[in-house]
Design a protein around this motif. Structure first.
Motif, PDB file in Angstrom:
ATOM      1  N   MET A   1       0.732  -1.453   0.044  1.00 47.10           N
ATOM      2  CA  MET A   1      -0.037  -0.091   0.114  1.00 47.10           C
ATOM      3  C   MET A   1       0.720   1.066   0.023  1.00 47.10           C
ATOM      4  SD  MET A   1      -2.889  -1.022   2.639  1.00 47.10           S
ATOM      5  CE  MET A   1      -4.071   0.248   2.565  1.00 47.10           C
ATOM      6  N   THR A   2       0.244   2.155  -0.529  1.00 50.65           N
ATOM      7  CA  THR A   2       1.137   3.488  -0.796  1.00 50.65           C
ATOM      8  C   THR A   2       0.866   4.351   0.520  1.00 50.65           C
ATOM      9  OG1 THR A   2      -0.653   4.720  -1.577  1.00 50.65           O
ATOM     10  CG2 THR A   2       0.796   3.537  -3.267  1.00 50.65           C
ATOM     11  N   THR A   3       1.474   5.369   0.516  1.00 49.86           N
ATOM     12  CA  THR A   3       1.691   6.299   1.579  1.00 49.86           C
ATOM     13  C   THR A   3       0.099   6.945   1.663  1.00 49.86           C
ATOM     14  OG1 THR A   3       4.121   6.554   1.712  1.00 49.86           O
ATOM     15  CG2 THR A   3       2.606   8.176   2.884  1.00 49.86           C
ATOM     16  N   ALA A   4      -0.236   7.460   0.589  1.00 49.15           N
ATOM     17  CA  ALA A   4      -1.530   8.213   0.367  1.00 49.15           C
ATOM     18  C   ALA A   4      -2.665   6.858   0.921  1.00 49.15           C
ATOM     19  CB  ALA A   4      -1.698   8.340  -0.922  1.00 49.15           C
ATOM     20  N   ALA A   5      -2.502   5.952   0.746  1.00 47.70           N
ATOM     21  CA  ALA A   5      -3.675   4.958   1.182  1.00 47.70           C
ATOM     22  C   ALA A   5      -3.467   4.773   2.660  1.00 47.70           C
ATOM     23  CB  ALA A   5      -3.195   3.715   0.524  1.00 47.70           C
ATOM     24  N   PHE A   6      -2.591   4.774   3.262  1.00 46.04           N
ATOM     25  CA  PHE A   6      -2.262   4.792   4.760  1.00 46.04           C
ATOM     26  C   PHE A   6      -2.945   6.140   5.389  1.00 46.04           C
ATOM     27  CE2 PHE A   6       0.977   1.611   3.953  1.00 46.04           C
ATOM     28  CZ  PHE A   6       0.276   0.453   4.899  1.00 46.04           C
ATOM     29  N   VAL A   7      -2.676   7.020   4.635  1.00 43.64           N
ATOM     30  CA  VAL A   7      -3.051   8.476   5.072  1.00 43.64           C
ATOM     31  C   VAL A   7      -4.568   8.499   5.174  1.00 43.64           C
ATOM     32  CG1 VAL A   7      -3.346  11.021   4.703  1.00 43.64           C
ATOM     33  CG2 VAL A   7      -1.065   9.850   4.618  1.00 43.64           C
ATOM     34  N   ALA A   8      -5.393   8.156   3.978  1.00 47.10           N
ATOM     35  CA  ALA A   8      -6.755   7.979   3.874  1.00 47.10           C
ATOM     36  C   ALA A   8      -7.362   6.808   5.089  1.00 47.10           C
ATOM     37  CB  ALA A   8      -7.011   7.389   2.369  1.00 47.10           C
ATOM     38  N   LEU A   9      -6.710   5.722   5.084  1.00 46.62           N
ATOM     39  CA  LEU A   9      -7.161   4.762   6.334  1.00 46.62           C
ATOM     40  C   LEU A   9      -7.094   5.351   7.579  1.00 46.62           C
ATOM     41  CD1 LEU A   9      -8.020   1.953   6.373  1.00 46.62           C
ATOM     42  CD2 LEU A   9      -5.708   1.163   6.685  1.00 46.62           C
ATOM     43  N   ALA A  10      -6.192   6.020   7.975  1.00 43.27           N
ATOM     44  CA  ALA A  10      -6.037   6.922   9.166  1.00 43.27           C
ATOM     45  C   ALA A  10      -6.990   7.933   9.465  1.00 43.27           C
ATOM     46  CB  ALA A  10      -4.634   7.562   9.246  1.00 43.27           C
ATOM     47  N   CYS A  11      -7.287   8.942   8.399  1.00 48.80           N
ATOM     48  CA  CYS A  11      -8.303   9.697   8.378  1.00 48.80           C
ATOM     49  C   CYS A  11      -9.831   8.955   8.550  1.00 48.80           C
ATOM     50  CB  CYS A  11      -8.539  10.419   6.948  1.00 48.80           C
ATOM     51  SG  CYS A  11      -7.082  11.564   6.821  1.00 48.80           S
ATOM     52  N   ALA A  12      -9.920   8.030   7.888  1.00 49.89           N
ATOM     53  CA  ALA A  12     -11.135   7.315   8.173  1.00 49.89           C
ATOM     54  C   ALA A  12     -11.421   6.643   9.615  1.00 49.89           C
ATOM     55  CB  ALA A  12     -11.208   5.975   7.212  1.00 49.89           C
ATOM     56  N   PHE A  13      -9.996   6.249  10.332  1.00 50.29           N
ATOM     57  CA  PHE A  13     -10.216   5.712  11.552  1.00 50.29           C
ATOM     58  C   PHE A  13     -10.234   6.962  12.599  1.00 50.29           C
ATOM     59  CE2 PHE A  13      -7.923   1.847  10.283  1.00 50.29           C
ATOM     60  CZ  PHE A  13      -8.874   0.722  10.744  1.00 50.29           C
ATOM     61  N   ILE A  14      -9.680   8.016  12.264  1.00 50.10           N
ATOM     62  CA  ILE A  14      -9.832   9.227  13.044  1.00 50.10           C
ATOM     63  C   ILE A  14     -11.259   9.548  13.378  1.00 50.10           C
ATOM     64  CG2 ILE A  14      -9.163  11.659  13.465  1.00 50.10           C
ATOM     65  CD1 ILE A  14      -6.568  10.925  12.542  1.00 50.10           C
ATOM     66  N   ILE A  15     -11.833   9.881  12.030  1.00 49.86           N
ATOM     67  CA  ILE A  15     -13.382  10.497  12.031  1.00 49.86           C
ATOM     68  C   ILE A  15     -14.308   9.175  12.435  1.00 49.86           C
ATOM     69  CG2 ILE A  15     -15.248  10.926  10.530  1.00 49.86           C
ATOM     70  CD1 ILE A  15     -12.871  12.408   8.970  1.00 49.86           C
ATOM     71  N   GLY A  16     -14.009   7.904  12.383  1.00 53.57           N
ATOM     72  CA  GLY A  16     -15.007   6.774  12.609  1.00 53.57           C
ATOM     73  C   GLY A  16     -14.865   6.965  14.056  1.00 53.57           C
ATOM     74  N   LEU A  17     -13.722   6.491  14.624  1.00 57.44           N
ATOM     75  CA  LEU A  17     -13.870   6.320  16.015  1.00 57.44           C
ATOM     76  C   LEU A  17     -14.325   7.464  16.929  1.00 57.44           C
ATOM     77  CD1 LEU A  17     -10.596   3.845  16.332  1.00 57.44           C
ATOM     78  CD2 LEU A  17     -12.844   3.257  16.294  1.00 57.44           C
ATOM     79  N   GLY A  18     -13.732   8.821  16.517  1.00 55.73           N
ATOM     80  CA  GLY A  18     -14.153   9.859  17.075  1.00 55.73           C
ATOM     81  C   GLY A  18     -15.707   9.789  17.160  1.00 55.73           C
ATOM     82  N   ALA A  19     -16.332   9.732  15.874  1.00 56.72           N
ATOM     83  CA  ALA A  19     -17.768   9.666  15.876  1.00 56.72           C
ATOM     84  C   ALA A  19     -18.291   8.716  16.710  1.00 56.72           C
ATOM     85  CB  ALA A  19     -18.280   9.408  14.619  1.00 56.72           C
ATOM     86  N   ILE A  20     -17.872   7.444  16.864  1.00 57.22           N
ATOM     87  CA  ILE A  20     -18.503   6.410  17.721  1.00 57.22           C
ATOM     88  C   ILE A  20     -18.302   6.865  19.067  1.00 57.22           C
ATOM     89  CG2 ILE A  20     -17.968   4.350  18.461  1.00 57.22           C
ATOM     90  CD1 ILE A  20     -17.529   3.474  15.768  1.00 57.22           C
ATOM     91  N   GLY A  21     -17.231   7.326  19.449  1.00 62.96           N
ATOM     92  CA  GLY A  21     -16.964   7.994  20.960  1.00 62.96           C
ATOM     93  C   GLY A  21     -17.828   8.849  21.272  1.00 62.96           C
ATOM     94  N   ALA A  22     -18.059   9.968  20.596  1.00 57.75           N
ATOM     95  CA  ALA A  22     -18.879  11.016  20.759  1.00 57.75           C
ATOM     96  C   ALA A  22     -20.224  10.668  21.132  1.00 57.75           C
ATOM     97  CB  ALA A  22     -18.889  12.116  19.762  1.00 57.75           C
ATOM     98  N   CYS A  23     -20.915   9.710  19.844  1.00 54.82           N
ATOM     99  CA  CYS A  23     -22.340   9.248  20.045  1.00 54.82           C
ATOM    100  C   CYS A  23     -22.460   8.653  21.305  1.00 54.82           C
ATOM    101  CB  CYS A  23     -22.525   8.430  18.861  1.00 54.82           C
ATOM    102  SG  CYS A  23     -22.492   9.299  17.467  1.00 54.82           S
ATOM    103  N   ILE A  24     -21.465   7.683  21.606  1.00 54.24           N
ATOM    104  CA  ILE A  24     -21.765   6.810  23.093  1.00 54.24           C
ATOM    105  C   ILE A  24     -21.703   7.667  24.171  1.00 54.24           C
ATOM    106  CG2 ILE A  24     -20.660   5.207  24.452  1.00 54.24           C
ATOM    107  CD1 ILE A  24     -19.832   3.677  21.954  1.00 54.24           C
ATOM    108  N   GLY A  25     -20.693   8.843  24.126  1.00 53.38           N
ATOM    109  CA  GLY A  25     -20.565   9.540  25.419  1.00 53.38           C
ATOM    110  C   GLY A  25     -21.930  10.469  25.517  1.00 53.38           C
TER     111      GLY A  25
END
Length: 80
Positions: A1-25
């Motif tokens: 995988m390229t660096t751009a793919a890892f950056v996109a994956l990291a962005c998805a995790f940051i937004i997704g896990l943040g949204a889940i945590g905020a909704c649960i909280g």
């Protein structure tokens, strides 16, 4: 995988896990507010003010995560 793919994956995790945590909280906080106001209705206004303040802080933490993810996605600090 390229660096751009890892950056996109990291962005998805940051937004997704943040949204889940905020909704649960916010969900847990809202449930506890309803329980507390059912037990002591005379404190409802004081508790409501504190609940909305905390909801804003929880949402602000999520939006900071979204801002960092957008920085990674569009400014690309890693040279991707």
């Amino acid at each position: 995988m390229t660096t751009a793919a890892f950056v996109a994956l990291a962005c998805a995790f940051i937004i997704g896990l943040g949204a889940i945590g905020a909704c649960i909280g916010i969900g847990i906080m809202g449930g506890k507010y309803l329980e507390a106001s059912a037990r002591q209705p005379e404190l409802m206004n004081v508790l409501q003010t504190k609940m909305f303040l905390l909801a804003g802080l929880i949402d602000a933490a999520f939006l900071i995560g979204v801002g960092i993810a957008m920085l990674f996605a569009f400014a690309s600090p890693f040279g991707a």
